[in-house]
Design an enzyme around this catalytic site. Structure first.
Site, PDB file in Angstrom:
ATOM      1  N   LYS A 145       6.996 -10.019  14.580  1.00  0.00           N
ATOM      2  CA  LYS A 145       6.376 -10.632  13.404  1.00  0.00           C
ATOM      3  C   LYS A 145       4.859 -10.471  13.378  1.00  0.00           C
ATOM      4  CE  LYS A 145      10.110 -13.912  12.576  1.00  0.00           C
ATOM      5  NZ  LYS A 145      11.029 -13.211  13.477  1.00  0.00           N
ATOM      6  N   ASN A 264      14.552 -25.132   9.383  1.00  0.00           N
ATOM      7  CA  ASN A 264      14.182 -23.746   9.092  1.00  0.00           C
ATOM      8  C   ASN A 264      15.359 -22.786   9.146  1.00  0.00           C
ATOM      9  OD1 ASN A 264      11.283 -24.203   8.800  1.00  0.00           O
ATOM     10  ND2 ASN A 264      11.311 -24.609  10.992  1.00  0.00           N
ATOM     11  N   GLU A 304      11.579 -10.850   3.670  1.00  0.00           N
ATOM     12  CA  GLU A 304      11.554 -12.237   3.240  1.00  0.00           C
ATOM     13  C   GLU A 304      10.169 -12.612   2.727  1.00  0.00           C
ATOM     14  OE1 GLU A 304      13.089 -14.826   6.235  1.00  0.00           O
ATOM     15  OE2 GLU A 304      15.064 -13.869   6.218  1.00  0.00           O
ATOM     16  N   GLU A 317       8.458 -12.200   6.699  1.00  0.00           N
ATOM     17  CA  GLU A 317       8.902 -11.396   7.828  1.00  0.00           C
ATOM     18  C   GLU A 317       9.923 -10.393   7.334  1.00  0.00           C
ATOM     19  OE1 GLU A 317      10.505 -14.416  10.354  1.00  0.00           O
ATOM     20  OE2 GLU A 317      12.518 -14.243   9.524  1.00  0.00           O
TER      21      GLU A 317
END
Length: 713
Positions: A145, A264, A304, A317
């Protein structure tokens, strides 16, 4: 290595006609045999497409999965180790041995485990085995990431303000947070699926969150690196699916909205999104393609984004694998994403390379059915004593169940608690929602706690129906946790009248006769959620059978009058048609306010348990005289647990922060328990002195085990 003998049993899953994405489009040669380096529902999903393409499949399994459905469905299966993932599904040496022994030409990684591990791809390359996913360099670049954010900026993709490098430690994270401004998101550099992610609004929360996030990241992905970026308030989580081949063709597919999340992790997804217009959709798709092209990406992947109220979007990401929620994209586009991945890995072009041919067909919704407590999102383990999946409703294949289990399957503490991905499709969003509500009502699960009550409540809510959703939806609507459906005047009347008719039919069945009194009166006590707990809502119901005799099998029609003693709900009289077959849990109700499906689950000493609008209700059904006498009975005293810290779930103790004699404040951390790859901080229920500690790091606990005791006040 042990070659598992294939078992063909009566529990073998029956695959529905594969019409979610149309007929198989591949006639060219791809692979003779592929190995699936995964388990559960995603292994079953890959097997389904491989069989459509005429490809033999090889499964790998841990000791805990030896009798699992995906093992039975594969043509071959090989043991790769004991239950812990580090010794089985993350065990590269054992997996490579299985590849060699089976002669598999390619590996599909599914999602999770090694699906985004570039080191695994490199070892496959060295062994001359194709990886059904992106190339090593693209995965390494986009799967990290930190690196992917740098690449995204260079590719002209909108990004969130944050720190682009590796965060050294907790204090460095605090410095970064102060620089970019609170709130911040701490998240694992190498992972996904909500693992290793924490939101922090203070320096203290950054320090605490950094430790938990890095520990989870190490446990789940073998990489403890954490990145820090600004947290966008009231965002919507919207993602773009891409598919690419090795010939330079890249397509973007219509978006998926994944804003309904807990911890999440996505819970409910839909495609397309109510929030995007055509222009924003196109811009997001074009940026996703630009990013993929920048790293020479091939195969399926997902870019995303976080999208704010004004439709400004920011790169979040890229997941370099097949996404969990891919079925809803397949529903609205007709693409079989697994087929496209296999084609790409074998050197073929995508089934279509023309972006203009990608269209949106209707609407699709996915609900992730988990074995977990929907109030605190704690996992549940056990054996599925009863398990019935919903079937198509209005049209063929408008309901899709992606699962890897059946009745008798075990939900283990070692793996993700997902039971099934339940997807529905319709011409419009309203049709897809209605089908989802019906499917959830038709879904029978016994043996473990599950989250269908929460899913049903969300999908039938007015805010969801109108598209008013953000990633804070669950926290905003259920600030103290979801405790079940709160009865309204309408739903209380539906539950009371339905329960009274069920009791009437039960009594007739118990007497083994079609001849019974046509009338009856009952007093029903319905559980009603209140801020201070569950109270009993009392209803007096009188019913009359509209025929001369009661039918013990099938349909009965009643006229039912209901009066509630709380004085808030007006008296009602309605006609109900009740269809209830003997030995079946599903009860179809035709009511003036609409058709309902209720599940009759279990008899109880004073009534029974039903599942109504997703929530389980324990109903007391009394005769008027019983109710009068019941008022004189003393209530049982509740066990005082205020001085105990109980394990909320089965799991492994990661750390213990206290010892006997320590003085703790209310809410202070006392221990951390890890279950199903998630770490949970347990805190002191009140201030006091620690009397005893019954656990130590590395020990295992069951649900409700006493971990820490406090001295009496």
């Amino acid at each position: 290595m042990h070659r598992f003998p294939l078992i063909r049993s009566r529990w073998l899953h029956t695959t529905r006609p594969a019409q979610y994405f149309g007929p198989c489009k591949t006639t060219e040669k791809t692979f003779d045999k592929i190995l699936i380096a995964n388990r559960g529902e995603i292994a079953c999903r890959v097997i389904r497409t491989a069989k459509r393409m005429g490809i033999k499949t090889v499964a790998i399994y841990s000791d805990a999965d030896a009798n699992s459905l995906f093992v039975q469905q594969a043509d071959e299966a090989y043991r790769v180790g004991p239950a812990p993932t580090s010794q089985s599904y993350l065990n590269m040496d054992a997996i490579l041995d299985a590849i060699k022994a089976s002669g598999a030409q390619a590996v599909h990684p599914g999602y999770g485990f090694l699906s985004e591990n570039s080191g695994f791809v490199k070892r496959l390359d060295e062994a001359g085995v194709a990886f059904i996913g992106p190339k090593e360099y693209a995965m390494a670049a986009m799967g990290d990431k930190i690196q992917s954010k740098i690449i995204a900026k260079k590719a002209g993709v909108n990004t969130i303000p944050g720190y682009d490098g590796v965060v050294r430690d907790a204090e460095h994270a605090v410095e970064i947070a102060a620089d970019i401004g609170y709130p911040v998101m701490l998240k694992a550099s190498a992972g996904g699926g909500g693992k290793g992610m924490r939101i922090a609004r203070t320096a203290h929360e950054v320090r605490e969150g950094f430790k938990l996030a890095s520990d989870e990241a190490q446990s789940s992905f073998g990489d403890s690196r954490i990145l820090v970026e600004r947290f966008i308030e009231e965002p919507r989580h919207i993602e773009i699916q891409i598919i690419a081949d090795n010939n330079g063709n890249i397509l973007w597919l219509p978006e998926r909205e994944c804003s309904i999340q807990r911890r999440n992790q996505k819970v409910i997804e839909e495609a397309p999104s109510t929030h995007l217009d055509a222009q924003t959709r196109r811009k997001m798709g074009e940026q996703a393609v630009a990013l993929a092209r920048n790293v020479g990406y091939n195969s399926a992947g997902t870019v995303e984004f976080l999208v704010d109220k004004q439709r400004n979007f920011y790169f979040l990401e890229m997941n370099t694998r097949l996404q969990v929620e891919h079925p809803i994209t397949e529903y609205i586009t007709g693409f079989d994403l697994v087929e496209e991945m296999i084609r790409s890995a074998s050197g073929l072009e995508l089934t279509t390379t023309d972006q203009s041919k990608v269209e949106i067909n209707g609407w699709a919704i996915e609900s992730r059915v988990y074995a977990e407590d929907p109030e605190k999102y704690l996992p549940s383990i056990g054996t599925l004593s009863k398990y019935v999946e919903p079937r198509s409703w209005k049209t063929e294949n408008d309901v899709r169940c992606d699962s890897g289990i059946n009745e008798g399957s075990e939900i283990s503490m070692y793996y993700d608690p997902m039971i099934c991905k339940l997807s529905t499709h319709g011409p419009t969003r309203a049709d897809a929602i209605a089908t989802m509500n019906h499917a959830l009502d038709q879904y029978l699960i016994k043996g473990v706690t599950h989250n269908i009550p929460l899913l049903r409540d969300v999908v039938s809510s007015s805010d969801f129906a109108s598209g008013r959703i953000t990633t804070a939806f669950l926290a905003d609507h259920y600030p103290h946790g979801f405790k079940g459906h709160k009865l309204t005047s309408e739903t209380a009347e539906q539950l009371a009248t339905t329960s009274a008719t069920l009791q009437f039919i039960r009594q007739a069945r118990e007497s083994y006769t079609h001849v019974a009194s046509r009338s009856a009166s009952y007093v029903l006590l319905l559980p009603q959620l209140q801020p201070d707990g569950v109270h009993k809502l009392e209803a007096r119901v009188t019913l009359t059978l509209d025929s001369e005799t009661v039918s013990l099998q099938g349909a009965n029609t009643f006229t039912v009058s209901t009066e509630f003693t709380n004085g808030e709900y007006a008296p009602t009289t309605n006609t109900l048609k009740v269809v209830w077959d003997v030995d079946m849990p599903f009860v179809e109700i035709k009511h003036a306010s609409g058709d309902l499906t209720v599940q009759f689950l279990d008899p109880l000493p004073l009534g029974f348990r039903v599942q109504f609008l997703g929530t389980k209700f324990d109903i007391d059904v009394l005769l008027p005289r019983q109710r009068e006498l019941m008022r004189f009975m003393k209530e049982r005293e509740r066990l005082d647990t205020s001085k105990l810290v109980l394990s909320p779930m089965p799991g492994t103790i990661v750390s213990v922060a206290v010892k006997p004699g320590d003085v703790v404040a209310e809410g202070a951390e006392v221990a951390v328990v890890e279950a199903m790859k998630m770490q949970n901080v347990l805190r002191a229920p009140r201030a006091g002195t620690v009397k005893a500690v019954h656990v130590q790091p590395g020990s295992t606990v069951s649900g409700d085990d006493i971990m820490v005791e406090l001295e009496d006040e």
